[in-house]
Design a protein around this motif. Structure first.
Motif, PDB file in Angstrom:
ATOM      1  N   GLN A 132      -5.269  -3.748  -2.754  1.00 40.96           N
ATOM      2  CA  GLN A 132      -6.137  -2.596  -2.479  1.00 40.96           C
ATOM      3  C   GLN A 132      -7.362  -2.594  -3.388  1.00 40.96           C
ATOM      4  O   GLN A 132      -8.442  -2.182  -2.979  1.00 40.96           O
ATOM      5  CB  GLN A 132      -5.350  -1.296  -2.655  1.00 40.96           C
ATOM      6  CG  GLN A 132      -4.320  -1.053  -1.548  1.00 40.96           C
ATOM      7  CD  GLN A 132      -3.589   0.255  -1.740  1.00 40.96           C
ATOM      8  OE1 GLN A 132      -2.881   0.435  -2.721  1.00 40.96           O
ATOM      9  NE2 GLN A 132      -3.758   1.169  -0.815  1.00 40.96           N
ATOM     10  N   VAL A 133      -7.183  -3.073  -4.628  1.00 34.99           N
ATOM     11  CA  VAL A 133      -8.321  -3.142  -5.550  1.00 34.99           C
ATOM     12  C   VAL A 133      -9.347  -4.146  -5.028  1.00 34.99           C
ATOM     13  O   VAL A 133     -10.556  -3.890  -5.060  1.00 34.99           O
ATOM     14  CB  VAL A 133      -7.844  -3.540  -6.965  1.00 34.99           C
ATOM     15  CG1 VAL A 133      -9.043  -3.640  -7.912  1.00 34.99           C
ATOM     16  CG2 VAL A 133      -6.831  -2.534  -7.491  1.00 34.99           C
ATOM     17  N   GLU A 161      -9.878  -4.994  -1.938  1.00 33.81           N
ATOM     18  CA  GLU A 161     -10.552  -4.385  -0.793  1.00 33.81           C
ATOM     19  C   GLU A 161     -11.630  -3.407  -1.253  1.00 33.81           C
ATOM     20  O   GLU A 161     -12.727  -3.339  -0.675  1.00 33.81           O
ATOM     21  CB  GLU A 161      -9.528  -3.666   0.081  1.00 33.81           C
ATOM     22  CG  GLU A 161      -8.569  -4.623   0.799  1.00 33.81           C
ATOM     23  CD  GLU A 161      -7.420  -3.893   1.481  1.00 33.81           C
ATOM     24  OE1 GLU A 161      -7.418  -2.647   1.450  1.00 33.81           O
ATOM     25  OE2 GLU A 161      -6.533  -4.559   2.036  1.00 33.81           O
ATOM     26  N   LYS A 162     -11.341  -2.648  -2.317  1.00 34.52           N
ATOM     27  CA  LYS A 162     -12.320  -1.676  -2.834  1.00 34.52           C
ATOM     28  C   LYS A 162     -13.513  -2.381  -3.460  1.00 34.52           C
ATOM     29  O   LYS A 162     -14.650  -1.889  -3.378  1.00 34.52           O
ATOM     30  CB  LYS A 162     -11.643  -0.749  -3.845  1.00 34.52           C
ATOM     31  CG  LYS A 162     -10.672   0.227  -3.202  1.00 34.52           C
ATOM     32  CD  LYS A 162     -10.060   1.175  -4.226  1.00 34.52           C
ATOM     33  CE  LYS A 162      -9.123   2.177  -3.547  1.00 34.52           C
ATOM     34  NZ  LYS A 162      -8.543   3.145  -4.501  1.00 34.52           N
ATOM     35  N   ASN A 219     -14.733  -5.232  -2.420  1.00 36.81           N
ATOM     36  CA  ASN A 219     -15.519  -5.657  -1.259  1.00 36.81           C
ATOM     37  C   ASN A 219     -16.446  -4.542  -0.786  1.00 36.81           C
ATOM     38  O   ASN A 219     -17.634  -4.757  -0.520  1.00 36.81           O
ATOM     39  CB  ASN A 219     -14.572  -6.053  -0.126  1.00 36.81           C
ATOM     40  CG  ASN A 219     -14.768  -7.484   0.339  1.00 36.81           C
ATOM     41  OD1 ASN A 219     -15.881  -8.001   0.342  1.00 36.81           O
ATOM     42  ND2 ASN A 219     -13.693  -8.123   0.721  1.00 36.81           N
ATOM     43  N   LEU A 220     -15.892  -3.351  -0.678  1.00 34.89           N
ATOM     44  CA  LEU A 220     -16.679  -2.205  -0.203  1.00 34.89           C
ATOM     45  C   LEU A 220     -17.724  -1.775  -1.229  1.00 34.89           C
ATOM     46  O   LEU A 220     -18.826  -1.358  -0.878  1.00 34.89           O
ATOM     47  CB  LEU A 220     -15.745  -1.034   0.108  1.00 34.89           C
ATOM     48  CG  LEU A 220     -14.780  -1.231   1.285  1.00 34.89           C
ATOM     49  CD1 LEU A 220     -13.799  -0.062   1.369  1.00 34.89           C
ATOM     50  CD2 LEU A 220     -15.548  -1.376   2.588  1.00 34.89           C
ATOM     51  N   ALA A 221     -17.370  -1.901  -2.511  1.00 35.21           N
ATOM     52  CA  ALA A 221     -18.239  -1.382  -3.571  1.00 35.21           C
ATOM     53  C   ALA A 221     -19.528  -2.176  -3.737  1.00 35.21           C
ATOM     54  O   ALA A 221     -20.547  -1.638  -4.195  1.00 35.21           O
ATOM     55  CB  ALA A 221     -17.475  -1.345  -4.898  1.00 35.21           C
ATOM     56  N   ASP A 261       0.855  -1.178   0.000  1.00 35.36           N
ATOM     57  CA  ASP A 261       0.000   0.000   0.000  1.00 35.36           C
ATOM     58  C   ASP A 261       0.894   1.231   0.000  1.00 35.36           C
ATOM     59  O   ASP A 261       2.095   1.130  -0.241  1.00 35.36           O
ATOM     60  CB  ASP A 261      -1.010  -0.016   1.161  1.00 35.36           C
ATOM     61  CG  ASP A 261      -0.353   0.129   2.531  1.00 35.36           C
ATOM     62  OD1 ASP A 261       0.811   0.579   2.605  1.00 35.36           O
ATOM     63  OD2 ASP A 261      -1.019  -0.185   3.531  1.00 35.36           O
ATOM     64  N   ILE A 287     -15.257   2.568  -9.271  1.00 34.49           N
ATOM     65  CA  ILE A 287     -14.163   2.503  -8.299  1.00 34.49           C
ATOM     66  C   ILE A 287     -13.000   3.355  -8.791  1.00 34.49           C
ATOM     67  O   ILE A 287     -12.602   3.281  -9.952  1.00 34.49           O
ATOM     68  CB  ILE A 287     -13.706   1.047  -8.085  1.00 34.49           C
ATOM     69  CG1 ILE A 287     -14.829   0.231  -7.434  1.00 34.49           C
ATOM     70  CG2 ILE A 287     -12.453   0.995  -7.223  1.00 34.49           C
ATOM     71  CD1 ILE A 287     -14.486  -1.252  -7.269  1.00 34.49           C
ATOM     72  N   ASP A 288     -12.455   4.163  -7.906  1.00 28.29           N
ATOM     73  CA  ASP A 288     -11.341   5.054  -8.248  1.00 28.29           C
ATOM     74  C   ASP A 288     -10.021   4.296  -8.088  1.00 28.29           C
ATOM     75  O   ASP A 288      -9.545   4.079  -6.974  1.00 28.29           O
ATOM     76  CB  ASP A 288     -11.364   6.282  -7.329  1.00 28.29           C
ATOM     77  CG  ASP A 288     -10.265   7.280  -7.675  1.00 28.29           C
ATOM     78  OD1 ASP A 288      -9.753   7.226  -8.808  1.00 28.29           O
ATOM     79  OD2 ASP A 288      -9.912   8.101  -6.806  1.00 28.29           O
ATOM     80  N   ILE A 289      -9.423   3.899  -9.214  1.00 30.53           N
ATOM     81  CA  ILE A 289      -8.183   3.122  -9.189  1.00 30.53           C
ATOM     82  C   ILE A 289      -7.308   3.496 -10.377  1.00 30.53           C
ATOM     83  O   ILE A 289      -7.740   4.204 -11.288  1.00 30.53           O
ATOM     84  CB  ILE A 289      -8.466   1.594  -9.231  1.00 30.53           C
ATOM     85  CG1 ILE A 289      -9.539   1.296 -10.276  1.00 30.53           C
ATOM     86  CG2 ILE A 289      -8.845   1.051  -7.901  1.00 30.53           C
ATOM     87  CD1 ILE A 289      -9.816  -0.156 -10.434  1.00 30.53           C
TER      88      ILE A 289
END
Length: 223
Positions: free
Chosen positions: A175-176, A178-179, A181-183, A35, A201-203
């Motif tokens: 990190q993607v 994890e995002k 999962n949240l999305a 990260d 998703i902002d990546i």
């Protein structure tokens, strides 16, 4: 790691994203987490492992094995002692330390596991509560293997809505994952809705490619 093993007389090579092989067979698997603040790496080196026990205890994805064109775990792996019988764990440790210094300089710290109080982590992660107690019942699970790794969606639904999501992957882009999962949490269980949330998703560019692969897959999945 390559330099260390080669200097011990074994012709090691990189294979794929995270494997190290000798004579066409894997003796080291590695994983990474990165990260914005830290980078972590851990790996294994098979020296004199009981392969039959390893196969019994590891739950390897059948799709992962098939994707490599090999029909068993045993056919893929090798102990370094099978290649060089006189090799020892101590020799590998010492050579790894020397090569680490060659790459990163002498300003390193070698942590004593006893001083690090590793026992408390062992007790936690070997407990029934950690292994089984927190595992929820999933209503639906589906997975897919891509060139960048495997991803598995485990979803708990209530009245057609995703109330809990556990997305697992061996992809380096943690990190993607994890995002993702949240999305998808609290969304209606509808692939069009899920894909739209994933698109937002902002990546970075590498993450976008991963997301696009997942969206293409979900757009054609039959559940």
């Amino acid at each position: 790691m390559l330099n260390a093993i080669k200097k011990l007389g074994i012709n090691a090579e990189l294979s794929g994203r995270n494997d190290i092989i000798a004579n066409g067979r894997k003796f080291s698997g590695n994983a990474f987490y990165v990260d914005e603040h830290v980078g972590l790496h851990h790996g294994t080196i098979l020296v004199n492992t009981d392969i039959s026990r390893m196969i019994r205890y590891l739950n390897v994805s059948k799709e992962k094995i098939i994707s490599k064109g090999i029909d068993s775990v045993k056919a893929r792996v090798v102990n370094l002692k099978d290649i060089k019988p006189e090799i020892t764990v101590e020799a590998i440790i010492n050579r790894l330390i020397e090569e680490f210094k060659n790459v990163y300089g002498n300003n390193i710290e070698i942590v004593d596991p006893i001083a690090f109080n590793i026992e408390k982590f062992y007790e936690k992660h070997s407990s029934w509560e950690w292994i089984y107690g927190e595992t929820p019942d999933f209503n639906i699970s589906f997975s897919k293997r891509f060139i960048w790794g495997e991803i598995e969606f485990n979803l708990q639904l209530e009245k057609g809505k995703i109330v809990k999501s556990y997305v697992y992957s061996d992809a380096i882009e943690t990190q993607v994952i994890e995002k993702i999962n949240l999305a998808i949490k609290d969304l209606d269980f509808n692939f069009d809705t899920i894909n739209e949330s994933l698109r937002n998703i902002d990546i970075d560019a590498d993450g976008k490619e991963l997301i696009n692969n997942i969206i293409d897959w979900l757009s054609n999945i039959n559940i």
